[in-house]
Design an enzyme around this catalytic site. Structure first.
Site, PDB file in Angstrom:
ATOM      1  N   CYS A 117      -5.099-102.525 -41.606  1.00 14.08           N
ATOM      2  CA  CYS A 117      -4.556-101.195 -41.899  1.00 14.08           C
ATOM      3  C   CYS A 117      -5.623-100.128 -41.639  1.00 14.08           C
ATOM      4  O   CYS A 117      -6.539 -99.940 -42.450  1.00 14.08           O
ATOM      5  CB  CYS A 117      -4.076-101.122 -43.348  1.00 14.08           C
ATOM      6  SG  CYS A 117      -3.442 -99.503 -43.833  1.00 14.08           S
ATOM      7  N   CYS A 160      -5.749 -97.341 -44.247  1.00 13.97           N
ATOM      8  CA  CYS A 160      -6.398 -97.747 -45.493  1.00 13.97           C
ATOM      9  C   CYS A 160      -7.915 -97.781 -45.367  1.00 13.97           C
ATOM     10  O   CYS A 160      -8.634 -97.370 -46.283  1.00 13.97           O
ATOM     11  CB  CYS A 160      -5.908 -99.132 -45.920  1.00 13.97           C
ATOM     12  SG  CYS A 160      -4.117 -99.345 -45.967  1.00 13.97           S
ATOM     13  N   ASP A 161      -8.411 -98.301 -44.246  1.00 12.87           N
ATOM     14  CA  ASP A 161      -9.810 -98.699 -44.191  1.00 12.87           C
ATOM     15  C   ASP A 161     -10.670 -98.002 -43.146  1.00 12.87           C
ATOM     16  O   ASP A 161     -11.890 -98.203 -43.124  1.00 12.87           O
ATOM     17  CB  ASP A 161      -9.892-100.211 -43.937  1.00 12.87           C
ATOM     18  CG  ASP A 161      -9.260-101.014 -45.061  1.00 12.87           C
ATOM     19  OD1 ASP A 161      -9.180-100.487 -46.178  1.00 12.87           O
ATOM     20  OD2 ASP A 161      -8.835-102.154 -44.812  1.00 12.87           O
TER      21      ASP A 161
END
Length: 361
Positions: A143, A146-147
């Protein structure tokens, strides 16, 4: 005669399932949520720090967020069963034109209900190469949203060839010093406009006819261990030890986990590549590998119940959560192939609960 204890049953947990349970519980429907046998809470129980869920300015651990949602649903009367649904059978209508449904779990239990919400999510497809599992959460991610932030000014690799892979790669150019997209064929499944954008981005390199055969790792020195641990805090999975403890127990094992964090962690240092035409092998240094080769919705059990698209995603009616089966609703990543975020899944869980409430009333 059929016995209906719960007028609505939610299959699957995670943000969509728990939010649906909160709304239906608060409305007095006493929903049953069949959470799944192995990992109640969905993909977020395998996530460390979540920084983009509204209301948590300092971030929150994924398992803690799911625990809070569960406790909130429990407060309003929702009940929980840690099991998997293996089939849903349509029963004859009782005293009206609305059918009932019988759910059978992997333990052989059966539950009759008037309405069903499917919130079973999806599973990321993995490369299946050495280093992938053990480095998940330490440089391997699924993701970018997300990261990506955690790999500022570092070289990044993206694996995939569809629109999602290109979207992830373009997004990651905001953070990485460079982004290399690796695809196994010489043509891309992505739309031409996405390919053109990628080629026009000076930070993005496209490598075709190439596969990743291994993900390489290194170990920080003890002096830099704490910094590296902080840097990867937002990745897509907790360590094997933390995962074994379970999300709900993280708070009770803070001392143990703090001790473990002092150990020099492994992290991604590069990938091993093989050219699919020449067979030549090479190595590419990088700090992160983002795998974007697709998702598989967890909907096989509902194949004969609702209409799905060719990839298995459940089809819903317009902007609603209504499926092709009367009284069956769907929410979250088993429907959504585009956004796949905790907040959008929670919003869809709310809509499913309201749709089910309107149907039952």
């Amino acid at each position: 005669m059929f016995h209906v204890k719960h007028r609505v049953i939610i299959i699957g947990s995670g943000p969509a399932g728990y939010t649906a349970a909160i709304y239906l519980g608060r409305a007095g429907f006493n929903p049953l949520l069949i959470t799944g046998a192995l990992a109640p809470g969905g993909q977020l129980v395998n996530t460390t720090e979540v920084e983009n869920f509204p209301g948590f300015p300092e971030g929150i651990m994924g398992p803690d967020l799911m625990d809070r949602m569960k406790e909130q649903a429990k407060r309003f009367g929702a009940e929980f069963l840690a099991d998997d649904v293996v089939s849903v059978e349509v029963l004859p209508a009782q005293g009206g034109d609305k059918p009932l449904y019988r759910l059978t779990t992997s333990d052989g239990e059966q539950f009759d209900t008037a309405a069903v919400i499917v919130a079973t999510g999806s599973n990321v497809r993995k490369l299946g190469v050495p280093g992938e599992e053990e480095l998940s959460g330490h440089g391997v991610s699924y993701c970018a949203t997300c990261d990506g932030f955690f790999f500022r000014n570092k070289p990044i690799v993206v694996v995939g060839g569809g629109d999602s892979a290109f979207e992830e790669a373009l997004f990651l150019t905001r953070f990485g010093s460079s982004v290399t997209l690796i695809h196994r064929r010489d043509t891309f499944r992505a739309s031409q406009i996405m390919v053109d954008r990628a080629k026009a981005n000076p930070k993005l390199t496209l490598v075709t006819n190439t596969i990743v055969t291994a993900i390489e790792s290194g170990t920080d020195s003890p002096a830099s261990a704490d910094a590296a641990q902080s840097e990867t805090a937002g990745s897509n999975a907790v360590s094997p030890v933390a995962n074994a403890l379970g999300g709900g127990l993280l708070a009770n094992h803070a001392g143990l986990l703090a001790g473990l964090s002092k150990q020099p962690p492994k992290h991604v240092t590069g990938v091993t590549l093989r050219n699919t035409v020449t067979g030549e092998e090479s190595n590419l240094d990088c700090a992160a590998v983002f795998v974007a080769i697709g998702h598989t919705p967890a909907t096989d059990f509902a194949a004969d119940l609702v209409e799905r698209d060719d990839d298995g995603y459940i089809l819903v009616d317009g902007g609603s959560t209504r499926t092709s089966a009367l009284g069956v609703f769907a929410a979250g990543d088993c429907v959504d192939r585009t956004y796949r975020q905790a907040i959008s899944a929670a919003g869809m869980g709310c809509r499913a609960a309201l749709d089910a409430q309107a149907y039952l009333e």
